[in-house]
Design a protein around this motif. Structure first.
Motif, PDB file in Angstrom:
ATOM      1  N   UNK A 297    -115.379 -52.972   5.156  1.00  0.00           N
ATOM      2  CA  UNK A 297    -115.413 -54.037   6.154  1.00  0.00           C
ATOM      3  C   UNK A 297    -113.985 -54.471   6.437  1.00  0.00           C
ATOM      4  N   UNK A 298    -113.438 -54.010   7.587  1.00  0.00           N
ATOM      5  CA  UNK A 298    -112.085 -54.402   7.940  1.00  0.00           C
ATOM      6  C   UNK A 298    -112.143 -55.672   8.768  1.00  0.00           C
ATOM      7  N   UNK A 299    -110.979 -56.201   9.126  1.00  0.00           N
ATOM      8  CA  UNK A 299    -110.939 -57.528   9.765  1.00  0.00           C
ATOM      9  C   UNK A 299    -111.821 -57.617  11.001  1.00  0.00           C
ATOM     10  N   UNK A 300    -111.711 -56.615  11.902  1.00  0.00           N
ATOM     11  CA  UNK A 300    -112.476 -56.709  13.142  1.00  0.00           C
ATOM     12  C   UNK A 300    -113.972 -56.671  12.884  1.00  0.00           C
ATOM     13  N   UNK A 301    -114.381 -55.836  11.945  1.00  0.00           N
ATOM     14  CA  UNK A 301    -115.807 -55.738  11.640  1.00  0.00           C
ATOM     15  C   UNK A 301    -116.313 -57.075  11.116  1.00  0.00           C
ATOM     16  N   UNK A 302    -115.515 -57.672  10.235  1.00  0.00           N
ATOM     17  CA  UNK A 302    -115.882 -58.962   9.676  1.00  0.00           C
ATOM     18  C   UNK A 302    -115.960 -60.018  10.774  1.00  0.00           C
ATOM     19  N   UNK A 303    -114.982 -59.971  11.672  1.00  0.00           N
ATOM     20  CA  UNK A 303    -114.923 -60.963  12.749  1.00  0.00           C
ATOM     21  C   UNK A 303    -116.130 -60.847  13.677  1.00  0.00           C
ATOM     22  N   UNK A 304    -116.477 -59.622  14.063  1.00  0.00           N
ATOM     23  CA  UNK A 304    -117.616 -59.446  14.963  1.00  0.00           C
ATOM     24  C   UNK A 304    -118.904 -59.894  14.280  1.00  0.00           C
ATOM     25  N   UNK A 305    -119.008 -59.588  12.988  1.00  0.00           N
ATOM     26  CA  UNK A 305    -120.172 -60.043  12.222  1.00  0.00           C
ATOM     27  C   UNK A 305    -120.291 -61.560  12.308  1.00  0.00           C
ATOM     28  N   UNK A 306    -119.149 -62.224  12.133  1.00  0.00           N
ATOM     29  CA  UNK A 306    -119.131 -63.679  12.110  1.00  0.00           C
ATOM     30  C   UNK A 306    -119.406 -64.266  13.493  1.00  0.00           C
ATOM     31  N   UNK A 307    -118.764 -63.694  14.525  1.00  0.00           N
ATOM     32  CA  UNK A 307    -118.827 -64.305  15.856  1.00  0.00           C
ATOM     33  C   UNK A 307    -120.116 -63.952  16.584  1.00  0.00           C
ATOM     34  N   UNK A 308    -120.440 -62.647  16.649  1.00  0.00           N
ATOM     35  CA  UNK A 308    -121.599 -62.257  17.443  1.00  0.00           C
ATOM     36  C   UNK A 308    -122.861 -62.139  16.596  1.00  0.00           C
ATOM     37  N   UNK A 309    -122.682 -61.901  15.288  1.00  0.00           N
ATOM     38  CA  UNK A 309    -123.843 -61.745  14.415  1.00  0.00           C
ATOM     39  C   UNK A 309    -124.379 -63.086  13.968  1.00  0.00           C
ATOM     40  N   UNK A 310    -123.512 -63.881  13.335  1.00  0.00           N
ATOM     41  CA  UNK A 310    -123.978 -65.160  12.790  1.00  0.00           C
ATOM     42  C   UNK A 310    -123.726 -66.304  13.750  1.00  0.00           C
TER      43      UNK A 310
ATOM     44  N   UNK B 226     -92.060 -60.083  29.391  1.00  0.00           N
ATOM     45  CA  UNK B 226     -92.373 -58.688  29.069  1.00  0.00           C
ATOM     46  C   UNK B 226     -93.025 -58.604  27.698  1.00  0.00           C
ATOM     47  N   UNK B 227     -92.487 -59.339  26.738  1.00  0.00           N
ATOM     48  CA  UNK B 227     -93.088 -59.299  25.410  1.00  0.00           C
ATOM     49  C   UNK B 227     -94.464 -59.951  25.424  1.00  0.00           C
ATOM     50  N   UNK B 228     -94.586 -61.030  26.185  1.00  0.00           N
ATOM     51  CA  UNK B 228     -95.891 -61.704  26.251  1.00  0.00           C
ATOM     52  C   UNK B 228     -96.948 -60.746  26.815  1.00  0.00           C
ATOM     53  N   UNK B 229     -96.557 -59.963  27.834  1.00  0.00           N
ATOM     54  CA  UNK B 229     -97.494 -58.981  28.388  1.00  0.00           C
ATOM     55  C   UNK B 229     -97.916 -57.990  27.305  1.00  0.00           C
ATOM     56  N   UNK B 230     -96.917 -57.537  26.538  1.00  0.00           N
ATOM     57  CA  UNK B 230     -97.238 -56.574  25.484  1.00  0.00           C
ATOM     58  C   UNK B 230     -98.153 -57.166  24.424  1.00  0.00           C
ATOM     59  N   UNK B 231     -98.013 -58.471  24.178  1.00  0.00           N
ATOM     60  CA  UNK B 231     -98.867 -59.066  23.153  1.00  0.00           C
ATOM     61  C   UNK B 231    -100.341 -58.896  23.505  1.00  0.00           C
ATOM     62  N   UNK B 232    -100.623 -58.798  24.815  1.00  0.00           N
ATOM     63  CA  UNK B 232    -102.033 -58.611  25.188  1.00  0.00           C
ATOM     64  C   UNK B 232    -102.535 -57.236  24.799  1.00  0.00           C
ATOM     65  N   UNK B 233    -101.618 -56.263  24.754  1.00  0.00           N
ATOM     66  CA  UNK B 233    -101.993 -54.941  24.273  1.00  0.00           C
ATOM     67  C   UNK B 233    -102.288 -54.999  22.773  1.00  0.00           C
ATOM     68  N   UNK B 234    -101.706 -55.993  22.103  1.00  0.00           N
ATOM     69  CA  UNK B 234    -101.869 -56.091  20.654  1.00  0.00           C
ATOM     70  C   UNK B 234    -103.075 -56.933  20.276  1.00  0.00           C
ATOM     71  N   UNK B 235    -103.701 -57.576  21.264  1.00  0.00           N
ATOM     72  CA  UNK B 235    -104.810 -58.464  20.942  1.00  0.00           C
ATOM     73  C   UNK B 235    -106.020 -57.651  20.520  1.00  0.00           C
ATOM     74  N   UNK B 236    -106.591 -57.944  19.360  1.00  0.00           N
ATOM     75  CA  UNK B 236    -107.778 -57.218  18.940  1.00  0.00           C
ATOM     76  C   UNK B 236    -108.944 -57.513  19.878  1.00  0.00           C
ATOM     77  N   UNK B 237    -109.601 -56.501  20.435  1.00  0.00           N
ATOM     78  CA  UNK B 237    -110.744 -56.739  21.308  1.00  0.00           C
ATOM     79  C   UNK B 237    -111.796 -57.611  20.633  1.00  0.00           C
ATOM     80  N   UNK B 238    -111.905 -57.499  19.322  1.00  0.00           N
ATOM     81  CA  UNK B 238    -112.897 -58.296  18.608  1.00  0.00           C
ATOM     82  C   UNK B 238    -112.668 -59.786  18.834  1.00  0.00           C
ATOM     83  N   UNK B 239    -111.391 -60.178  18.979  1.00  0.00           N
ATOM     84  CA  UNK B 239    -111.078 -61.582  19.206  1.00  0.00           C
ATOM     85  C   UNK B 239    -111.609 -62.028  20.561  1.00  0.00           C
TER      86      UNK B 239
END
Lengths: 290, 274
Positions: free
Chosen positions: A240-253, B108-121
């Motif tokens: 369970x890596x960070x993203x998996x844990x996060x999705x579990x928390x946000x969309x699951x629970x 420019x760096x701020x734009x790149x930070x969006x590439x670094x944003x985890x989709x899960x977030x």
């Protein structure tokens, strides 16, 4: 190249700003909003301050996931970067074989991530997968759904399979840009293979390797789909890596508050490390540009 | 001396490359192999190649709308995303490569930070945002969501390519009386055509392979093929043959695109910075 000062250039950037503001800033503010509030359903929200952040900083679940994530990213970088350089050094320089290698190597990069997961899920199965079946026949106990070591190996081999080509292609692009004269000079000096690598090829690849490390770090740190399909984060919580844990928390629970606080800390960690890489990279760019 | 020293090295290179390519292609071959078998054969005998060659799995996918519409949906939002990303990224990349202005480096760096944003977030806030503006389960929602990481990437790549075009070209064009839009379309765009191709390739690639956001933002109308596959895994008791066939078909568009950009691929992966 010397750039002219021109404040009107902002107008050219405007479309990007509007688009990114819509698809990044608004959602991010939602996250910030949730992270400082508590809810009991019915859309009633209460101010919670930094409560979630404090709770998460002491949460063992997050610590474990973060630890696994860091170990995973480090292993990935330690395998893929040297292997990628090694592959690039062995690639044919031009002609039909070079094109063929490029096309075949790019293939895994273009496969949807869940299909990558599916491929390895099938490939590793003891009953129907080539890898699992072969290992089983060789007498090696291998079962990625029950044994956490096997699960880790599967996830890592899968990522190496998936992404080493990216590092190799970047390193290859760097190698291609080295003029022949450098090699001839090295030949005259009777430099050994190692010295050619150490003093000509490696410095010339530095820039692209930084991009490779930056991309591989970011993407391995955000990895979600592939391990989720293969192991579902298991056995237990071992993958369970960070993203998996996060999705579990946000969309699951649907724990909005903690999930939002989690998101912000997660994002900040990535930003911090990427900023370091980025600064090093732009400094290298500048030095080469002179 | 030099020749006898060279010969074995060439051979080891070939061996290394062969081993690596086999490692890459074996899992893909296995998927292809399974897609051409019946489910009975997959589960009963272990065979390296299909004994009873069957195309039934592909027929299932190509005749069932809930399957093949997945491909159509995916392609629609991927193409939309590529077009949008390039249209907004082109002027921005030009500005970054030619002018310095207040806050350019930070931007420019701020734009790149969006590439670094985890989709899960972003999954949950995106879901809420697009639901509230009534775009949930539309192709444009996924296309816009994917702009989050594709626009910064496109700007980054295009900026790298544009830096390689000498500024004298711009100046000469302006002296010759070209207006900015005309110069940009008539003269500048053809000069960085390969860069645009590479940027388009990357937008296509990252939008095509992404699942988390596209799955979160769709339910029926715009459901991508990747999501259709995950649903089958859980629902219909693991139809391995069809699953494998669907997987093989998702590789095809990528392979076609690679073929077209094969000569620029290495430079492209270096984001124009070689």
């Amino acid at each position: 190249m010397e750039k002219t000062v021109n404040q009107k250039a902002w107008f050219l950037i405007l479309p990007v700003l509007i688009l990114v503001a819509f698809s990044a800033v608004i959602p991010l503010m939602t996250v910030v909003n949730y992270s400082v509030q508590d809810t009991f359903g019915n859309n009633q929200f209460f101010w919670a301050g930094l409560e979630w952040f404090e709770e998460l900083l002491h949460s063992e679940r997050l610590h474990d996931a973060l630890g696994r994530q860091i170990i995973f990213s480090l292993i990935i970088l330690a395998i893929e970067v040297p292997l990628g350089i090694f592959i690039a050094l062995n690639m044919p320089k031009k002609g039909f074989w070079a094109s063929l290698c490029l096309v075949l190597m790019s293939l895994p990069l273009l496969i949807p991530w869940n299909v990558v997961g599916t491929i390895w899920q099938i490939f590793g199965r003891v009953d129907i997968g080539l890898l699992g079946y072969t290992l089983d026949k060789l007498g090696i106990a291998y079962n990625y759904t029950q044994d956490s070591f096997a699960a880790w190996v599967t996830v890592i081999v899968m990522d190496v399979w998936h992404w080493t080509s990216l590092v190799a292609l970047l390193a290859y692009a760097g190698l291609q840009s080295i003029p022949d004269a450098y090699y001839q000079a090295a030949k005259i000096d009777q430099a050994s293979r190692w010295k050619v690598f150490r003093f000509i090829e490696l410095p010339k690849m530095q820039g692209v390797l930084m991009i490779a490390i930056l991309l591989r770090f970011m993407d391995s740190f955000m990895i979600y789909t592939e391990p989720f399909v293969v192991t579902g984060g298991g056995p237990g919580n071992s993958t369970t890596f960070l993203s998996i844990d996060l999705v579990k928390m946000a969309l699951g629970q649907f724990d909005l508050g903690p999930a939002a606080a989690f998101s912000i800390m997660y994002y900040l960690v990535i930003l911090l490390i990427s900023y370091v890489f980025y600064t090093v990279m732009t400094n290298l760019d500048k030095r080469d540009g002179v | 001396m030099a020749h006898s020293g060279n010969k074995p090295r060439v051979n080891t290179s070939a061996i290394v490359m062969t081993l690596y390519l086999v490692f890459l292609l074996l899992p893909i071959y296995w998927l292809l192999n399974m897609s051409l078998k019946t489910n009975e054969e997959i589960l009963s005998v272990f065979s390296i190649w299909p004994r009873n060659l069957t195309f039934a799995n592909y027929a299932t996918i190509l005749t069932d709308a809930s399957w093949y519409m997945g491909y159509v949906n995916s392609l629609i939002y991927v193409v939309m995303n590529t077009v949008i990303s390039l249209l907004v990224a082109l002027p921005a990349a030009y500005a970054f490569s030619r002018y310095s202005f207040m806050g350019d480096k930070h931007l420019f760096f701020w734009l790149l930070t969006n590439r670094m944003a985890p989709p899960a977030v972003f999954a949950l806030p995106f879901f809420q945002l697009y639901s509230s503006v009534g775009l949930f389960d539309t192709h444009i929602a996924v296309a816009l969501a994917h702009c989050l990481f594709n626009v910064p990437l496109a700007v980054w790549i295009l900026e790298g390519f544009m830096r390689g075009v000498p500024k004298e070209i711009d100046e000469t064009a302006y002296i010759d009386g070209y207006s900015f839009p005309r110069f940009f379309i008539k003269i500048f765009t053809p000069l960085i055509a390969s860069g645009i191709g590479v940027a388009a390739f990357f937008c296509f690639m990252f939008s095509w392979v992404e699942l988390l956001l596209s799955r979160t933002l769709t339910s029926v109308e715009a459901k991508p093929i990747a999501a259709a596959m995950t649903r089958t895994v859980s629902a219909s008791g693991l139809d391995w043959g069809v699953l494998a066939a669907a997987g093989v078909l998702t590789i095809v568009p990528g392979a076609l695109v690679i073929y077209f950009v094969r000569n620029y691929i290495a430079k492209g992966f270096a984001l124009g910075r070689v």
